[in-house]
Write an enzyme that holds these catalytic residues in place. Sequence first.
Site, PDB file in Angstrom:
ATOM      1  N   TYR A  33       0.974   2.800   2.714  1.00 39.84           N
ATOM      2  CA  TYR A  33       1.689   3.329   3.878  1.00 39.84           C
ATOM      3  C   TYR A  33       2.142   2.206   4.795  1.00 39.84           C
ATOM      4  CZ  TYR A  33      -2.299   2.510   7.021  1.00 39.84           C
ATOM      5  OH  TYR A  33      -3.273   1.920   7.784  1.00 39.84           O
ATOM      6  N   HIS A 102      -8.130   9.607 -13.930  1.00 37.96           N
ATOM      7  CA  HIS A 102      -8.190   8.369 -13.156  1.00 37.96           C
ATOM      8  C   HIS A 102      -7.089   7.376 -13.549  1.00 37.96           C
ATOM      9  CE1 HIS A 102     -12.006  10.095 -12.082  1.00 37.96           C
ATOM     10  NE2 HIS A 102     -12.235   9.117 -11.217  1.00 37.96           N
ATOM     11  N   LYS A 147      -1.997  -2.525   2.053  1.00 39.19           N
ATOM     12  CA  LYS A 147      -2.003  -1.450   3.063  1.00 39.19           C
ATOM     13  C   LYS A 147      -2.135  -0.096   2.364  1.00 39.19           C
ATOM     14  CE  LYS A 147      -0.025  -0.387   7.574  1.00 39.19           C
ATOM     15  NZ  LYS A 147      -1.300  -0.446   8.273  1.00 39.19           N
ATOM     16  N   GLU A 180     -11.409  -8.069  10.822  1.00 38.09           N
ATOM     17  CA  GLU A 180     -10.350  -7.475  11.652  1.00 38.09           C
ATOM     18  C   GLU A 180     -10.879  -6.186  12.243  1.00 38.09           C
ATOM     19  OE1 GLU A 180      -6.959  -6.098   9.349  1.00 38.09           O
ATOM     20  OE2 GLU A 180      -8.234  -5.690   7.624  1.00 38.09           O
TER      21      GLU A 180
HETATM   22  N1  PDD Z   1      -2.720  -0.064  11.294  1.00 37.21           N
HETATM   23  N2  PDD Z   1      -5.407  -4.203  10.159  1.00 37.21           N
HETATM   24  C1  PDD Z   1      -5.545  -2.923   9.763  1.00 37.21           C
HETATM   25  C2  PDD Z   1      -6.722  -2.553   8.941  1.00 37.21           C
HETATM   26  C3  PDD Z   1      -4.565  -1.970  10.110  1.00 37.21           C
HETATM   27  O1  PDD Z   1      -4.683  -0.709   9.695  1.00 37.21           O
HETATM   28  C4  PDD Z   1      -3.471  -2.375  10.922  1.00 37.21           C
HETATM   29  C5  PDD Z   1      -2.384  -1.405  11.327  1.00 37.21           C
HETATM   30  C6  PDD Z   1      -3.375  -3.714  11.312  1.00 37.21           C
HETATM   31  C7  PDD Z   1      -2.222  -4.239  12.136  1.00 37.21           C
HETATM   32  O2  PDD Z   1      -1.036  -4.244  11.377  1.00 37.21           O
HETATM   33  P1  PDD Z   1       0.391  -4.111  12.052  1.00 37.21           P
HETATM   34  O3  PDD Z   1       0.429  -5.137  13.125  1.00 37.21           O
HETATM   35  O4  PDD Z   1       1.339  -4.389  10.962  1.00 37.21           O
HETATM   36  O5  PDD Z   1       0.502  -2.716  12.617  1.00 37.21           O
HETATM   37  C8  PDD Z   1      -4.353  -4.607  10.910  1.00 37.21           C
HETATM   38  C9  PDD Z   1      -1.735   0.963  11.557  1.00 37.21           C
HETATM   39  C10 PDD Z   1      -1.093   0.839  12.884  1.00 37.21           C
HETATM   40  C11 PDD Z   1      -2.364   2.316  11.301  1.00 37.21           C
HETATM   41  O6  PDD Z   1      -3.141   2.409  10.348  1.00 37.21           O
HETATM   42  O7  PDD Z   1      -2.057   3.284  12.006  1.00 37.21           O
END
Ligand code: PDD
Length: 295
Positions: A33, A102, A147, A180
Amino acid sequence: MPNISYVNGRYVPHRLASVHVEDRGYQFADGVYEVIAVRGGHLVDEKPHLVRLSKSLEALRIDAPVTDATLRFIIREVLRRNRIRNGSVYLQITRGAAPRNHAFPEHPDSALVVTARHMTWQPPAHALKGVSVITLPDIRWKKSHIKSVSLLPNVLAKQKAVDAGAAEAWLMDDDGMVTEGTASNAWIVTKDNELVTRQLDEEILGGITRQTLGGLAEELQIRLVERPFSVEEAKAAREAFFTSSTSLIKPVVDIDGTQIGDGEVGDITRRLCLAYDAYMNRAPEMASAGTERGQ
Ligand code: PDD
């Protein structure tokens, strides 16, 4: 709430927007996503978001369901139909629906969903108020740079933060180093005014906000060092904050109950908030800070 969503080729009323019960995203979290901020009618950092999306798809060997040009059109159409000028757009691509097994289906038919929501972006003055975070062990899989929609450990950690009255949980690897946040990248400013965030590796998502902010820090001549930092170092830091496409830059003034700096939003955080706000307001063709930095 959005009124119209895009699901596999159709724009449908949001309350009717649904995918098949055998969609592999639903059954196996077999999908990826993106979340992209929308400010003043334009998408913030659309290009790097779509580059990251392609990389996530490639890593999981999921075929893109539409071309990039079509995807860009669909995103704009969803924004247009929902009359969104400020908010965010969510896109999800899964390996699609197939009889449960799977292994990958022989003829996968990847699925695409696009939704959007209104949001009022807080002015940078809002950053004058900091939030608290808690720290927790990072129990995610070993490929957090993808992601993926497989977010259960993130969900559980975020709920622990909410239960503790905190805004975010910072995750720690086995050595006590911060990886993070559950949905954001973590940053500190040391006593020597060095801006520190973990280097890109498979343990963190390469945030687009992180990437852009790196470029802006360079423009502001703030020294940026990409390296691991421990929870202890974070607690002793002068400033701390986290970044994401929806949180933007969120100052942190408390980690596990320990006050950060003097408990107020620090100078460097404030300067970065202002710079990022100006960046979001720029027309997309002007907004290129950090896009040359590797993801
Ligand atoms: N999340 N790390 C993780 C685990 C994240 O899910 C996100 C973003 C980030 C920051 O990424 P970016 O700057 O590209 O938004 C770092 C989104 C916003 C979410 O899951 O809603």
